[in-house]
Write a protein that holds these residues in place. Sequence first.
Motif, PDB file in Angstrom:
ATOM      1  N   ASN A  30      12.739  18.142   2.800  1.00 38.47           N
ATOM      2  CA  ASN A  30      13.323  17.990   4.126  1.00 38.47           C
ATOM      3  C   ASN A  30      12.354  18.579   5.147  1.00 38.47           C
ATOM      4  OD1 ASN A  30      14.812  17.870   6.437  1.00 38.47           O
ATOM      5  ND2 ASN A  30      16.600  18.948   5.637  1.00 38.47           N
ATOM      6  N   MET A  31      11.558  17.726   5.762  1.00 38.39           N
ATOM      7  CA  MET A  31      10.530  18.194   6.677  1.00 38.39           C
ATOM      8  C   MET A  31      11.100  18.693   8.005  1.00 38.39           C
ATOM      9  SD  MET A  31       7.529  18.203   5.347  1.00 38.39           S
ATOM     10  CE  MET A  31       6.432  18.258   6.771  1.00 38.39           C
ATOM     11  N   ILE A  32      12.375  18.433   8.244  1.00 42.00           N
ATOM     12  CA  ILE A  32      12.977  18.883   9.501  1.00 42.00           C
ATOM     13  C   ILE A  32      12.817  20.395   9.664  1.00 42.00           C
ATOM     14  CG2 ILE A  32      15.184  19.268  10.683  1.00 42.00           C
ATOM     15  CD1 ILE A  32      16.050  16.520   9.844  1.00 42.00           C
ATOM     16  N   HIS A  33      13.125  21.136   8.600  1.00 41.85           N
ATOM     17  CA  HIS A  33      13.061  22.595   8.674  1.00 41.85           C
ATOM     18  C   HIS A  33      11.625  23.077   8.866  1.00 41.85           C
ATOM     19  CE1 HIS A  33      17.238  22.619   7.660  1.00 41.85           C
ATOM     20  NE2 HIS A  33      17.035  22.096   6.459  1.00 41.85           N
ATOM     21  N   GLU A  34      10.668  22.396   8.234  1.00 43.67           N
ATOM     22  CA  GLU A  34       9.263  22.789   8.366  1.00 43.67           C
ATOM     23  C   GLU A  34       8.777  22.552   9.794  1.00 43.67           C
ATOM     24  OE1 GLU A  34       7.810  24.275   5.790  1.00 43.67           O
ATOM     25  OE2 GLU A  34       9.694  23.944   4.714  1.00 43.67           O
TER      26      GLU A  34
ATOM     27  N   LYS B  51       3.781  24.871  -1.076  1.00 43.62           N
ATOM     28  CA  LYS B  51       2.855  25.978  -1.319  1.00 43.62           C
ATOM     29  C   LYS B  51       1.422  25.561  -1.019  1.00 43.62           C
ATOM     30  CE  LYS B  51       1.402  29.304  -4.859  1.00 43.62           C
ATOM     31  NZ  LYS B  51       1.592  29.747  -6.262  1.00 43.62           N
ATOM     32  N   ARG B  52       1.040  24.369  -1.487  1.00 44.79           N
ATOM     33  CA  ARG B  52      -0.331  23.896  -1.267  1.00 44.79           C
ATOM     34  C   ARG B  52      -0.586  23.619   0.207  1.00 44.79           C
ATOM     35  NH1 ARG B  52      -2.631  19.298  -5.140  1.00 44.79           N
ATOM     36  NH2 ARG B  52      -2.319  21.061  -6.559  1.00 44.79           N
ATOM     37  N   PHE B  53       0.385  23.019   0.876  1.00 42.27           N
ATOM     38  CA  PHE B  53       0.209  22.697   2.288  1.00 42.27           C
ATOM     39  C   PHE B  53       0.078  23.976   3.120  1.00 42.27           C
ATOM     40  CE2 PHE B  53       1.976  20.185   6.142  1.00 42.27           C
ATOM     41  CZ  PHE B  53       0.679  19.956   6.579  1.00 42.27           C
ATOM     42  N   ALA B  54       0.911  24.967   2.825  1.00 44.34           N
ATOM     43  CA  ALA B  54       0.849  26.235   3.557  1.00 44.34           C
ATOM     44  C   ALA B  54      -0.515  26.898   3.366  1.00 44.34           C
ATOM     45  CB  ALA B  54       1.957  27.166   3.080  1.00 44.34           C
ATOM     46  N   LYS B  55      -1.029  26.876   2.144  1.00 41.39           N
ATOM     47  CA  LYS B  55      -2.322  27.495   1.862  1.00 41.39           C
ATOM     48  C   LYS B  55      -3.452  26.754   2.554  1.00 41.39           C
ATOM     49  CE  LYS B  55      -5.390  28.907  -1.909  1.00 41.39           C
ATOM     50  NZ  LYS B  55      -5.578  28.980  -3.380  1.00 41.39           N
TER      51      LYS B  55
ATOM     52  N   ARG C 191       7.174  27.950  16.897  1.00 44.09           N
ATOM     53  CA  ARG C 191       6.205  29.049  16.893  1.00 44.09           C
ATOM     54  C   ARG C 191       4.823  28.621  17.377  1.00 44.09           C
ATOM     55  NH1 ARG C 191      10.224  32.409  16.863  1.00 44.09           N
ATOM     56  NH2 ARG C 191      11.173  32.854  14.858  1.00 44.09           N
ATOM     57  N   LEU C 192       4.675  27.388  17.832  1.00 39.97           N
ATOM     58  CA  LEU C 192       3.357  26.878  18.245  1.00 39.97           C
ATOM     59  C   LEU C 192       2.327  27.063  17.120  1.00 39.97           C
ATOM     60  CD1 LEU C 192       3.059  28.039  21.981  1.00 39.97           C
ATOM     61  CD2 LEU C 192       3.560  25.753  21.117  1.00 39.97           C
ATOM     62  N   TYR C 193       2.789  26.897  15.888  1.00 39.05           N
ATOM     63  CA  TYR C 193       1.959  26.976  14.679  1.00 39.05           C
ATOM     64  C   TYR C 193       1.481  28.392  14.354  1.00 39.05           C
ATOM     65  CZ  TYR C 193       1.999  21.908  14.892  1.00 39.05           C
ATOM     66  OH  TYR C 193       2.402  20.587  14.933  1.00 39.05           O
ATOM     67  N   VAL C 194       1.970  29.398  15.081  1.00 40.09           N
ATOM     68  CA  VAL C 194       1.629  30.783  14.739  1.00 40.09           C
ATOM     69  C   VAL C 194       2.168  31.101  13.352  1.00 40.09           C
ATOM     70  CG1 VAL C 194       2.054  33.212  15.309  1.00 40.09           C
ATOM     71  CG2 VAL C 194       1.585  31.561  17.133  1.00 40.09           C
ATOM     72  N   SER C 195       1.362  31.763  12.536  1.00 38.99           N
ATOM     73  CA  SER C 195       1.652  32.143  11.150  1.00 38.99           C
ATOM     74  C   SER C 195       1.352  31.025  10.162  1.00 38.99           C
ATOM     75  CB  SER C 195       3.111  32.591  10.952  1.00 38.99           C
ATOM     76  OG  SER C 195       3.408  33.701  11.749  1.00 38.99           O
TER      77      SER C 195
ATOM     78  N   LEU D 248      -1.283  16.791   8.721  1.00 41.77           N
ATOM     79  CA  LEU D 248      -0.823  15.994   7.583  1.00 41.77           C
ATOM     80  C   LEU D 248      -1.896  15.012   7.133  1.00 41.77           C
ATOM     81  CD1 LEU D 248       2.829  15.343   8.770  1.00 41.77           C
ATOM     82  CD2 LEU D 248       2.189  16.558   6.677  1.00 41.77           C
ATOM     83  N   LYS D 249      -2.577  14.402   8.091  1.00 37.32           N
ATOM     84  CA  LYS D 249      -3.611  13.429   7.759  1.00 37.32           C
ATOM     85  C   LYS D 249      -4.813  14.079   7.091  1.00 37.32           C
ATOM     86  CE  LYS D 249      -5.451   9.327   7.772  1.00 37.32           C
ATOM     87  NZ  LYS D 249      -4.881   8.258   6.907  1.00 37.32           N
ATOM     88  N   LEU D 250      -5.258  15.209   7.618  1.00 38.03           N
ATOM     89  CA  LEU D 250      -6.445  15.880   7.086  1.00 38.03           C
ATOM     90  C   LEU D 250      -6.238  16.386   5.665  1.00 38.03           C
ATOM     91  CD1 LEU D 250      -7.627  17.883  10.230  1.00 38.03           C
ATOM     92  CD2 LEU D 250      -8.763  15.915   9.187  1.00 38.03           C
ATOM     93  N   HIS D 251      -5.003  16.769   5.341  1.00 35.96           N
ATOM     94  CA  HIS D 251      -4.716  17.315   4.007  1.00 35.96           C
ATOM     95  C   HIS D 251      -3.970  16.299   3.134  1.00 35.96           C
ATOM     96  CE1 HIS D 251      -6.180  21.130   5.417  1.00 35.96           C
ATOM     97  NE2 HIS D 251      -5.270  21.190   6.369  1.00 35.96           N
ATOM     98  N   GLU D 252      -3.972  15.057   3.555  1.00 34.56           N
ATOM     99  CA  GLU D 252      -3.200  14.013   2.863  1.00 34.56           C
ATOM    100  C   GLU D 252      -3.581  13.879   1.388  1.00 34.56           C
ATOM    101  OE1 GLU D 252      -2.202   9.217   3.301  1.00 34.56           O
ATOM    102  OE2 GLU D 252      -3.788  10.133   4.511  1.00 34.56           O
ATOM    103  N   LYS D 253      -4.863  13.844   1.094  1.00 32.06           N
ATOM    104  CA  LYS D 253      -5.319  13.642  -0.280  1.00 32.06           C
ATOM    105  C   LYS D 253      -4.765  14.703  -1.215  1.00 32.06           C
ATOM    106  CE  LYS D 253      -9.520  13.209  -3.082  1.00 32.06           C
ATOM    107  NZ  LYS D 253     -11.019  13.212  -3.050  1.00 32.06           N
TER     108      LYS D 253
END
Length: 226
Positions: free
Chosen positions: A27-31, A90-94, A38-42, A72-77
């Motif tokens: 559910n990407m809504i929460h992400e 976990k992978r996306f956050a890292k 947060r303007l991507y902070v953290s 999303l596009k840059l890390h798509e692969k």
Amino acid sequence: CYVESFLLLMQVRNKILAKHIEKLGINMIHEVEVWFARLYVSFVSYDTVLRITDCFISEGAKMLFRIGLALLKLHEKELLACSSKHQFLKRFAKRMRMHTNIDDVLAEAFSIRGFSRRMLSKLHATHEIQDIPFAKVPVFYMPQFTASSSKLLTVTQLRKLWKHLPALMRIQDPVLLFTTETHGYSLDILLDRTGHQSAFIIIKTNKQSSFGVFLHWREDLRKHEI
């Protein structure tokens, strides 16, 4: 800003990844709520947040959409290779935090065509960003300490030292600039490697005792202060 508008855009502009996310039951809504709130902070490095904030002030809320789609596009692969919800998040956050180059993000973000405020206004989103509980995500960026940050100090020792840095430095990741193993013992090379940056210099003696100094560059004085 409307989260559902972003999800609709993601489905249109990156159908393959959107289907993969749906297949994993994410559910990407929460992400996305937290990204925008947060303007991507953290989620990305401090320097990256500053660049995003500059663009947000200049371009407005649509910049949040551009950045999210670009990430999303840059890390798509790497994301498409994930086989579970846990692995994906976990992978996306890292990757967002440690493998995101802001120049690449902005280049991708501004390459998106047919993206205007008028177009966004036509997206009939029904889910606005709500107030995010403070405890849900750290508001301030936490520096990433790893075993490779220093060969002379442990991660625990680095964290203790970091608490005594000036506020604007505490939210930056440590970067290993100089080691005698790689760069030799020249003081000139050390100063050249640090440039005009503030830095810790850690020295270990033959008896395995460690000591160090904090090197701070003051531009107005045109010299290094210790």
